[in-house]
Design a protein around this motif. Structure first.
Motif, PDB file in Angstrom:
ATOM      1  N   ASP A 209      -3.729 -24.818  -8.679  1.00  0.00           N
ATOM      2  CA  ASP A 209      -4.713 -24.603  -8.230  1.00  0.00           C
ATOM      3  C   ASP A 209      -6.143 -22.986  -8.045  1.00  0.00           C
ATOM      4  O   ASP A 209      -5.110 -21.680  -8.443  1.00  0.00           O
ATOM      5  N   ILE A 210      -7.614 -23.229  -8.824  1.00  0.00           N
ATOM      6  CA  ILE A 210      -7.748 -22.113  -9.812  1.00  0.00           C
ATOM      7  C   ILE A 210      -9.236 -22.063  -8.630  1.00  0.00           C
ATOM      8  O   ILE A 210      -9.445 -20.637  -8.461  1.00  0.00           O
ATOM      9  N   THR A 211      -8.970 -22.238  -7.287  1.00  0.00           N
ATOM     10  CA  THR A 211      -9.771 -21.659  -6.053  1.00  0.00           C
ATOM     11  C   THR A 211      -8.366 -21.145  -5.234  1.00  0.00           C
ATOM     12  O   THR A 211      -7.356 -20.881  -4.719  1.00  0.00           O
ATOM     13  N   ARG A 212      -9.858 -19.756  -4.635  1.00  0.00           N
ATOM     14  CA  ARG A 212      -8.808 -19.335  -3.499  1.00  0.00           C
ATOM     15  C   ARG A 212      -8.436 -20.308  -2.247  1.00  0.00           C
ATOM     16  O   ARG A 212      -9.245 -20.509  -2.036  1.00  0.00           O
ATOM     17  N   GLY A 213      -7.839 -19.950  -1.318  1.00  0.00           N
ATOM     18  CA  GLY A 213      -7.243 -20.263  -0.200  1.00  0.00           C
ATOM     19  C   GLY A 213      -8.329 -20.070   1.010  1.00  0.00           C
ATOM     20  O   GLY A 213      -8.860 -20.731   2.467  1.00  0.00           O
ATOM     21  N   TYR A 214      -8.474 -18.493   1.014  1.00  0.00           N
ATOM     22  CA  TYR A 214      -8.818 -18.454   1.960  1.00  0.00           C
ATOM     23  C   TYR A 214     -10.067 -18.802   2.328  1.00  0.00           C
ATOM     24  O   TYR A 214     -10.836 -17.964   0.758  1.00  0.00           O
ATOM     25  N   PRO A 215     -10.652 -19.067   2.794  1.00  0.00           N
ATOM     26  CA  PRO A 215     -10.387 -18.227   4.648  1.00  0.00           C
ATOM     27  C   PRO A 215      -9.984 -19.952   4.747  1.00  0.00           C
ATOM     28  O   PRO A 215      -8.744 -19.736   5.970  1.00  0.00           O
ATOM     29  N   ARG A 216      -9.962 -21.223   4.537  1.00  0.00           N
ATOM     30  CA  ARG A 216      -9.570 -22.295   4.800  1.00  0.00           C
ATOM     31  C   ARG A 216      -7.404 -22.477   4.973  1.00  0.00           C
ATOM     32  O   ARG A 216      -7.542 -22.627   6.013  1.00  0.00           O
ATOM     33  N   ALA A 217      -7.098 -22.040   4.196  1.00  0.00           N
ATOM     34  CA  ALA A 217      -5.598 -22.241   3.934  1.00  0.00           C
ATOM     35  C   ALA A 217      -5.369 -20.890   3.244  1.00  0.00           C
ATOM     36  O   ALA A 217      -4.895 -20.603   1.833  1.00  0.00           O
ATOM     37  N   PRO A 218      -5.449 -19.743   3.940  1.00  0.00           N
ATOM     38  CA  PRO A 218      -4.507 -18.489   3.500  1.00  0.00           C
ATOM     39  C   PRO A 218      -3.495 -18.425   2.493  1.00  0.00           C
ATOM     40  O   PRO A 218      -2.563 -18.707   2.909  1.00  0.00           O
ATOM     41  N   ARG A 219      -3.496 -17.956   0.961  1.00  0.00           N
ATOM     42  CA  ARG A 219      -2.491 -17.737   0.881  1.00  0.00           C
ATOM     43  C   ARG A 219      -1.787 -16.112   0.488  1.00  0.00           C
ATOM     44  O   ARG A 219      -2.770 -15.031   0.767  1.00  0.00           O
ATOM     45  N   ALA A 220      -0.435 -15.909   0.734  1.00  0.00           N
ATOM     46  CA  ALA A 220       0.053 -14.047  -0.089  1.00  0.00           C
ATOM     47  C   ALA A 220      -1.047 -13.139  -0.712  1.00  0.00           C
ATOM     48  O   ALA A 220      -1.582 -13.605  -1.111  1.00  0.00           O
ATOM     49  N   PHE A 221      -1.123 -12.443  -0.123  1.00  0.00           N
ATOM     50  CA  PHE A 221      -1.712 -11.734  -0.940  1.00  0.00           C
ATOM     51  C   PHE A 221      -3.208 -12.038  -1.416  1.00  0.00           C
ATOM     52  O   PHE A 221      -3.728 -11.272  -2.248  1.00  0.00           O
ATOM     53  N   GLU A 222      -3.962 -13.049  -0.866  1.00  0.00           N
ATOM     54  CA  GLU A 222      -5.234 -12.724  -1.409  1.00  0.00           C
ATOM     55  C   GLU A 222      -6.302 -12.164  -0.896  1.00  0.00           C
ATOM     56  O   GLU A 222      -6.004 -10.917   0.479  1.00  0.00           O
ATOM     57  N   SER A 223      -7.221 -12.197  -1.411  1.00  0.00           N
ATOM     58  CA  SER A 223      -8.019 -10.282  -0.260  1.00  0.00           C
ATOM     59  C   SER A 223      -8.888 -10.725   0.563  1.00  0.00           C
ATOM     60  O   SER A 223      -9.495 -12.393   0.294  1.00  0.00           O
TER      61      SER A 223
END
Length: 342
Positions: free
Chosen positions: A69-83
């Motif tokens: 996955d090249i896309t940020r998860g936040y805010p839809r599916a937050p992942r650890a240590f994302e800004s």
């Protein structure tokens, strides 16, 4: 007065499959969620996603051919240590920050009520599978009262092979009434990338904790952050921002796989080559209407108006390569294939 138009949910729930490039492209509507999955040779690539709480249709998530996955998860599916910043940055999208004075770029459903009156939204009306890896959408750009300012017809052309995926996005905007696009740095084609593909920074920001919860607070965290921008003019890193370049590339490594994301501006677009709105914190965007809001000393006029019934088209190519970074020569060759007259 602009006549109110009833916005329709997508009505063409089609399942299509075709061979495009080296891979078999298949579109699979989801019966339970507002999305259409795109699969290449049976492997998930991305989804056209259009939930009510997004202010525009997006492609999200987006995976490499190797399944990363090249896309940020936040805010839809937050992942650890994302800004935790810019909650309106989801997946891949297209809009602009100044359309008849309304901000479509920063529009977000959870913004304070006083801000909502300054935002516009892009609402998907329908989609259709056209074959040859193509998916066509019809959308409306609406003001806070729901009046339609523009209609958007977009052709997505998906392709892929063993270690590469590509998206050709061509959007034609047609004015319902007179529409003015102002110069603004907030535009136009945007992609919010995964943390691993951000550029390393010593700037403290607010991160999610190890469980993906918003409790970590501002800190510096460079672990696993590997991204670096390069453009067709030779500028790299933070120097790529605001430069007018035919192509800009983001290189990084995630899960041990070397990944390049290349965005090419079309020679047919207004104000080609576009200004690069490539930020180290993970926003990778190109903007054909940046003008003086992005380039000091710019003496042109990047904004424009559309009379009622008039149209304009913006086209971009996005290439996602894994298994090794693209070189500058390879990036240039792909740009020449997309813009053969240059």
């Amino acid at each position: 007065m602009i006549k109110r138009i009833l916005l329709l949910l997508p009505t063409l729930a089609l399942l299509g499959a075709c061979r495009n490039g080296d891979g078999l492209v298949r579109f699979v509507p989801d019966p339970d969620e507002p999305k259409v999955d795109v699969r290449i040779d049976g492997e998930y690539f991305t989804s056209l996603y259009y939930p009510e709480d997004e202010a525009k249709p997006i492609l999200w998530p987006i995976l490499t051919a190797s399944g990363i996955d090249i896309t940020r998860g936040y805010p839809r599916a937050p992942r650890a240590f994302e800004s935790v910043d810019h909650p309106h940055h989801s997946g891949l999208w297209f809009n602009h920050g100044n359309v008849n004075g309304l901000d479509f770029w920063n529009s977000y459903h959870a913004a304070p009520p006083e801000r909502q009156a300054t935002y516009g939204k892009v609402r998907l009306r329908s989609y259709e599978v056209l074959g040859d890896g193509r998916l066509q959408t019809l959308s409306d750009w609406v003001d806070p009262e729901g009046r339609v300012l523009l209609t958007e017809r977009t052709d997505y052309h998906f392709a892929g092979g063993r270690d590469e995926r590509s998206i050709l996005r061509e959007a034609t905007l047609t004015a319902v009434d007179t529409v003015v696009f102002g110069e603004d740095k907030e535009g136009m084609l945007g992609l919010r990338v995964d943390r691993a593909l951000q550029q390393p920074s010593d700037q403290p920001v607010r991160y999610l904790d190890a469980e993906g919860k918003d409790t970590a607070g501002p800190t510096v965290n460079r672990e696993g952050v590997t991204g670096r921008y390069t453009n067709s003019l030779g500028y790299a890193g933070d120097e790529a921002w605001s430069k007018r370049a035919e192509w800009t590339r983001l290189d990084g490594t995630k899960n041990g796989d070397d990944i390049s994301i290349l965005i090419i501006d079309s020679q047919d677009n207004r104000n080609f080559p576009a200004w690069s709105h490539a930020r180290g914190y993970g926003l990778f965007a190109v903007n054909n209407l940046g003008g003086r809001d992005m380039e000091r000393g710019y003496t042109g006029s990047a904004g424009f108006s559309l009379a009622p019934g008039a149209s304009i088209t913006f086209k971009y190519k996005i290439i996602i390569k894994n298994g090794g970074h693209l070189s500058d020569a390879e990036s240039e060759a792909r740009a020449r294939a997309f813009n053969p007259a240059r």
